[in-house]
Structure formats: structure tokens, C-alpha cells
Write a protein that holds these residues in place. Structure first.
Motif, short mmCIF file in Angstrom:
data_model
loop_
_atom_site.label_atom_id
_atom_site.label_comp_id
_atom_site.label_asym_id
_atom_site.label_seq_id
_atom_site.Cartn_x
_atom_site.Cartn_y
_atom_site.Cartn_z
N GLN A 102 0.84 -1.22 0.02
CA GLN A 102 0.05 0.03 -0.09
C GLN A 102 0.85 1.42 0.07
O GLN A 102 0.56 2.26 -0.76
CB GLN A 102 -0.78 -0.12 1.14
CG GLN A 102 -1.77 1.18 1.49
CD GLN A 102 -2.75 1.23 2.64
OE1 GLN A 102 -2.77 0.13 3.21
NE2 GLN A 102 -3.50 2.30 3.08
N THR A 103 2.15 1.16 0.79
CA THR A 103 2.84 2.53 0.98
C THR A 103 3.97 2.37 -0.14
O THR A 103 4.92 3.39 -0.06
CB THR A 103 3.39 2.42 2.28
OG1 THR A 103 4.09 1.14 2.66
CG2 THR A 103 2.30 2.61 3.32
N PHE A 104 3.79 1.51 -1.09
CA PHE A 104 4.94 1.54 -2.08
C PHE A 104 6.16 0.80 -1.96
O PHE A 104 6.94 0.14 -2.49
CB PHE A 104 5.15 2.95 -3.05
CG PHE A 104 3.96 3.58 -3.04
CD1 PHE A 104 2.69 3.30 -3.74
CD2 PHE A 104 3.75 5.17 -2.70
CE1 PHE A 104 1.47 3.75 -3.96
CE2 PHE A 104 2.66 5.74 -2.94
CZ PHE A 104 1.51 5.23 -3.60
N ASN A 105 6.86 1.45 -0.68
CA ASN A 105 8.13 0.96 -0.34
C ASN A 105 9.18 1.14 -1.12
O ASN A 105 10.05 0.18 -1.35
CB ASN A 105 8.11 -0.54 0.40
CG ASN A 105 7.40 -0.77 1.62
OD1 ASN A 105 6.71 0.18 1.94
ND2 ASN A 105 7.57 -1.83 2.19
N GLY A 155 -4.71 1.24 -1.59
CA GLY A 155 -5.24 1.93 -0.45
C GLY A 155 -4.88 3.54 -0.25
O GLY A 155 -5.38 4.15 0.19
N ASN A 156 -3.67 3.71 -1.01
CA ASN A 156 -3.40 5.23 -0.75
C ASN A 156 -3.44 6.04 -2.29
O ASN A 156 -2.76 7.03 -2.40
CB ASN A 156 -1.68 5.20 -0.49
CG ASN A 156 -1.37 4.86 1.09
OD1 ASN A 156 -2.21 5.32 1.63
ND2 ASN A 156 -0.35 4.79 1.14
N LEU A 157 -4.41 5.58 -2.87
CA LEU A 157 -4.53 6.12 -4.36
C LEU A 157 -6.13 6.55 -4.41
O LEU A 157 -6.87 5.84 -3.67
CB LEU A 157 -4.36 4.97 -5.36
CG LEU A 157 -2.88 4.32 -5.32
CD1 LEU A 157 -2.76 3.46 -6.54
CD2 LEU A 157 -1.67 5.38 -5.62
N THR A 189 -6.94 6.31 -10.24
CA THR A 189 -5.81 5.80 -10.21
C THR A 189 -5.86 4.22 -9.65
O THR A 189 -5.14 3.50 -10.07
CB THR A 189 -4.84 6.64 -9.13
OG1 THR A 189 -4.72 8.03 -9.55
CG2 THR A 189 -3.34 6.12 -9.32
N GLY A 190 -6.68 4.04 -8.71
CA GLY A 190 -6.90 2.65 -8.23
C GLY A 190 -7.09 1.79 -9.30
O GLY A 190 -6.80 0.83 -9.41
N VAL A 191 -8.21 2.48 -9.98
CA VAL A 191 -8.77 1.66 -11.19
C VAL A 191 -7.58 1.18 -12.38
O VAL A 191 -7.44 0.28 -12.85
CB VAL A 191 -9.84 2.18 -11.98
CG1 VAL A 191 -10.22 1.79 -13.45
CG2 VAL A 191 -11.02 2.32 -11.31
N GLU A 192 -6.78 2.35 -12.46
CA GLU A 192 -5.49 2.24 -13.20
C GLU A 192 -4.46 1.01 -12.99
O GLU A 192 -4.12 0.28 -13.65
CB GLU A 192 -4.66 3.35 -13.33
CG GLU A 192 -3.55 3.53 -14.16
CD GLU A 192 -2.66 4.74 -13.87
OE1 GLU A 192 -1.43 4.62 -13.22
OE2 GLU A 192 -3.04 5.77 -14.00
N ILE A 193 -4.44 0.93 -11.55
CA ILE A 193 -3.62 -0.18 -11.15
C ILE A 193 -4.38 -1.53 -11.12
O ILE A 193 -3.54 -2.60 -11.28
CB ILE A 193 -3.14 -0.14 -9.69
CG1 ILE A 193 -2.34 1.31 -9.33
CG2 ILE A 193 -2.57 -1.08 -9.01
CD1 ILE A 193 -1.10 1.15 -10.18
#
Length: 240
Positions: A94-97, A174-176, A180-184
Motif C-alpha cells: 500500500q505504501t509503495f516501499n 489503499g493510498n490512491l 488511479t486505483g482503477v489504473e492499478i
């Protein structure tokens, strides 16, 4: 043994917080085959985060077994688990890391450095992977120069770089924002259709609806395991 990519039998996990015993998993059994698209759901305290840690070889069960790609990883040492993670599992968090001071290229190359790949070869593979997620024009950008969706796509490219058996995504949107969530989710759909095994841990029903199978946990037990008859399709071309 069956031909499942993941085969878990009667897995338990018990923690002790001071004098308090927490039974996070209480005898979970499940199998996941290659090229499945699975969502794992459950309320807070259901055990889904503990199960994710087990699936990702970040922890070992208190009892029961876990076979991953034919190997029993239930009782491996920390160093052995690290080797399995680097070879078999691609993580998307969620936080990309991402490493904030490193370029997209350096972030994606990192697992190949641990794998001991020569510099020229890992650079070539990292560029190809960034191009595959539509970030070929961002390879020298740093995370703070990217949008949230672009950062998550870098994380996906890094997860894919070792050609892992499983892509394990923990609340990947979760952080989008919703667009943008749909894009992922389009990207995960593309990976699934390309033959990858996708496991998404989420509390969002609309994200789980993209999967072909939904596993629900409650109180450390498997509550339901259902196939999705009409999954939400997201196969449109990725936007920049």
C-alpha cells in the motif's frame, strides 16, 4: 502432494502479547493453483494480515504446513525464507516501499542486485520492466517526481523483475484515489491475463470484485471460498 502452487494445511499462528494469547489463525487449509487471481478479505482481526505474512514467507506458522511451488517452507530459517521470498514472491505494498533517493531504475533493479545479476543485464531487464508498465519515459525520475499511480507501477515493476511465482499485493490501491486505483487494477488484470498468479489482500469489495476467487476469513478461520461469476473487468489500455 497435488499440483497446487500454494498448498496450506491446518495452518495455525499464535502470538503472545504479554500474558494474552492471540490465535490469529486457527487451522486454515487452502490451495491456490498457478495463474489464479485471488482476493483475500476479512474484517480487522480476521487473520488476513497474518495469512498474508505466511503466504509471503515473512513468518512461519505455529503448526500446520505450507508448500510453495512444491517446497515445504513451514519450518525454514529466516535466511532460507529470505531466499524463497526473493525467488518466488513479488510484493506490492500500500505504501509503495520505494527508496526515496533512488531512481525508478535503481528501485526496480534492487532485487536483481540481491540475486547477484551482472549490472548490464539487470539494467536491461529493469528498463524492459518499466517499459512494460508504461514508465519507459520515467526511468531516471525519483519517487517524489511521480504521481501515486506511477509510484505503484514502479512497485509492480520491481515485484515482477525476478519473474516470481506469485504477485502478492497488500491493499495496493489503499493510498490512491479511485481513478488511479482503477489504473492499478487494470495493470493486475493485464498481468493475470499474461499468466501471472495474483493474490490481493484487501478490505474493499470493489477491489476484490476484480479477482476470480474470493477467500474470506473471520476470527482466524476460513469463512468462505467462492468463485466470482462476473468479475469486474479492467482490461482497457493503461493511461499515462
Amino acid at each position: 502432494m497435488n499440483s497446487a502452487l500454494i498448498d496450506i494445511y491446518e495452518m495455525t499462528k499464535t502470538y503472545f502479547m504479554g500474558h494474552q494469547r492471540v490465535d490469529a489463525l486457527r487451522g486454515v487449509s487452502l490451495s491456490i493453483k498457478q495463474n489464479e487471481y485471488v482476493a483475500i478479505m476479512g474484517p480487522s482481526g480476521s487473520g488476513k494480515s497474518t495469512l498474508m505474512n505466511m503466504l509471503g514467507c515473512l513468518d512461519t506458522p505455529s503448526s500446520g504446513t505450507y508448500h510453495l511451488n512444491g517446497q515445504d517452507v513451514s519450518k525454514l530459517s529466516d535466511d532460507e525464507l529470505a531466499g524463497v521470498r526473493n525467488k518466488e514472491i513479488g510484493f506490492v505494498f500500500q505504501t509503495f516501499n520505494l527508496l526515496p533517493r533512488s531512481t525508478c531504475l535503481s528501485n526496480v533493479e534492487l532485487p536483481l542486485i540481491y540475486a547477484g545479476m551482472p549490472a548490464d543485464e539487470r539494467r536491461k531487464r529493469a528498463i524492459e520492466m518499466l517499459e512494460s508498465v508504461n514508465l519507459g519515459d520515467r526511468i531516471y525520475h525519483r519517487p517524489n517526481e511521480l504521481s501515486g499511480g506511477q509510484r505503484q507501477r514502479v512497485a509492480v515493476a520491481r515485484a515482477l523483475i525476478n519473474n516470481p511465482s506469485i504477485i502478492l499485493a497488500d491493499e495496493p490501491t489503499g493510498n490512491l484515489d479511485s481513478k488511479t486505483g482503477v489504473e492499478i487494477m487494470r495493470l493486475f488484470e493485464k498481468l493475470y491475463l499474461g499468466g501471472n498468479t495474483i493474490i490481493v489482500v484487501t478490505h474493499e469489495e470493489e477491489i476484490a470484485a476484480h479477482a476470480r476467487r474470493i477467500i474470506r476469513l473471520r476470527d482466524g478461520l476460513l469463512e468462505s471460498d467462492t468463485l466470482v461469476e462476473n468479475p469486474t473487468l479492467a482490461t482497457q489500455t493503461l493511461s499515462a
